[in-house]
Write an enzyme that holds these catalytic residues in place. Structure first.
Site, short mmCIF file in Angstrom:
data_model
loop_
_atom_site.label_atom_id
_atom_site.label_comp_id
_atom_site.label_asym_id
_atom_site.label_seq_id
_atom_site.Cartn_x
_atom_site.Cartn_y
_atom_site.Cartn_z
CG ASP A 108 -0.44 -0.25 2.52
OD1 ASP A 108 0.80 -0.26 2.67
OD2 ASP A 108 -1.23 -0.44 3.47
CB THR A 109 4.07 2.24 1.55
OG1 THR A 109 3.57 1.86 2.83
CG2 THR A 109 4.84 3.54 1.70
N GLY A 130 -4.49 8.81 5.52
CA GLY A 130 -5.51 9.17 6.51
C GLY A 130 -5.15 10.34 7.39
#
Length: 482
Positions: free
Chosen positions: A237-238, A402
């Site tokens: 995801d990074t 987020g």
């Protein structure tokens, strides 16, 4: 390049929640909407902490059903964790959670065979007790590993269930500590010295490559009409989040914020110096031959655990109160492994402040301010250290993920770094996932053009630094015991 608008489902799994997002991409448009969001709740069983992988897969199927007809599907998730399959391709138990205690003391055993300096020079990966390499050494004498014939990292496991095809995506493979970041291939020497069978891994895949098509049973369950291709994306995801940093040029730092803060630079080559190892920087692989040179920081996990302990109060009320607390009154090391395990987080933060002779935060607002000051201070250290170690100066810090919703954290990061912060997009991992799919299908050009598209289409907020950085330098010295 195609002029049609196409739809892409981005399956984006974080350590505390999963989501299926739909990106609609045209020549000069990019719209992202949420189809389905679901909880990712690990389960503690007698043998330890495990991921509920079947619930996650069920959430993915529900999300694809809610997404409706799409032109492709891509999957990204957190790193290092994996499922083991037997000779029939069946899963051998729920994947072990990276916060499980099984890797305690394993690093020292590994370093007795491959010293830490040699391991870093070969793989470029920072020390983290949960790296896949340490997990495999911890599992060496287990019946489960003895029965395993295939190891699939979490996104590759879900892709396998969707398509029946097996592969190992490169950006995520680079977090295993078994990849040479110079060759972008397996480090056979490290694996052989530690008795790790690289034959367990499926062949390496690059972002943008085809990963198969949805199986007939999946089409039936989701109501989709086939064929629906699954496209390999930056499945860490990074890697997807960094691909979605809306940067102009190369002089930028990024901070991918969420449960973790990943702070660093995008480089053309790894930094494998001993000084870099001691500073605990990692060289993970990104899109188009890039290297994600970054430091892992504990991130908003600290605040998430405190909020959970306080009975889940609304952050909307907590953050304004935290903003009124005097700045830098107490700080902790946001990268300290002592904060890795769940439970008793407010007490552990108070204990750390007491142990370092600082005022002890007592109220939720005081503890929240301590956490956010500490995160901003850790961001400052990482951005400063990365520039020095890589010889790569920056003019701006991009905050994605987020944490962009936390205005106080973004402003404190600008203040601590003494640099403007450009915050957004929030759903960076999903957007990076979508961009790779769109590029594979001819809708987007290179990485730079995808970033320009993001800058034109996504809401971004700029934070200018306030005052000088002297108080942050003093807090940094205080934390270092100087």
């Amino acid at each position: 390049m195609s002029t049609a608008v196409k739809s892409y489902a981005a399956v984006d799994l974080g350590a505390s929640s999963g989501r299926v997002m739909v990106g609609r991409v045209g020549p000069d448009s990019l719209e992202l909407s949420e189809a389905h969001r679901f909880v990712n709740r690990p389960v503690r069983v007698p043998e330890g902490l495990r991921w509920d992988i079947l619930a996650l897969y069920g959430g993915v199927l529900d999300g694809l059903r809610a997404a409706g007809q799409v032109d492709s599907v891509g999957i990204d998730s957190w790193a290092v964790d994996h499922g083991l399959l037997d000779a029939d391709g069946a899963l051998l138990g729920n994947p072990v959670h990276y916060r499980d205690a099984r890797t305690e003391g394993i690093a020292e055993k590994v370093w007795a065979t491959v010293p830490a300096e040699q391991l870093y020079a070969a793989t470029g990966l920072q020390y983290a007790p949960f790296n896949t390499l340490y997990q495999l050494v911890a599992a060496r004498d287990t019946a489960q590993l003895a029965a395993a014939r295939r190891l699939l990292l979490i996104p590759d496991l879900l892709s396998y269930w969707l398509t029946g095809e097996q592969g190992t995506e490169l950006t995520n493979a680079s977090t295993t500590q078994l990849i040479d970041p110079r060759t972008r291939e397996w480090s056979y020497d490290v694996a052989s010295r530690l008795g790790i069978d690289l034959g367990l891994f499926a062949p390496l895949r690059q972002p943008g490559e085809a990963a198969g098509v949805l199986r007939a049973e999946v089409l039936e369950e989701t109501g989709l009409t086939g064929p629906v291709p699954v496209t390999t994306v930056g499945s860490h995801d990074t890697a997807s989040a960094v691909a979605a940093v809306p940067a102009d040029g190369a002089r930028f730092a990024y901070i991918c914020t969420g449960t973790w803060s990943l702070a660093g630079l995008e480089l053309d080559a790894p930094v494998l110096s001993e000084e870099s190892r001691v500073a605990n920087f990692t060289n993970e692989l990104g899109l188009d031959g890039t290297v994600r040179y970054l430091r892992n920081i504990m991130g908003l996990w600290l605040l998430q655990e405190c909020v959970r302990a306080w009975g889940d109060p609304e952050l909307g009320g907590l953050l304004p109160e935290a903003a009124k607390v005097p700045a830098l009154r107490s700080v902790v090391d946001a990268g300290d492994p002592a904060f890795l395990a769940p439970g008793r987080m407010p007490e552990r933060i108070a204990e750390a402040c007491r142990g370092s002779g600082q005022p002890v935060p007592g109220t939720p607002a005081e503890i929240t301010r301590c956490i956010l000051d500490s995160l901003a201070l850790a961001h400052r250290r990482a951005v400063e250290d990365a520039q020095r170690l890589a010889g790569h100066p920056v003019d701006v810090v991009h905050v994605v993920g987020g944490g962009t919703r936390n205005e106080l954290l973004c402003q404190l990061t600008a203040d601590s770094c003494g640099l403007p912060v450009l915050a957004g997009p929030t759903e960076a991992a999903a957007l990076g996932n979508v961009l790779v799919q769109a590029r594979a299908h001819g809708l987007v050009g290179d990485l730079a053009s995808g970033r320009r598209l993001l800058a034109r289409t996504q809401p971004l907020t700029r934070y200018e630094p306030r005052g000088d950085t002297a108080p942050w330098r003093e807090a940094q010295a205080r934390l270092a015991g100087r």
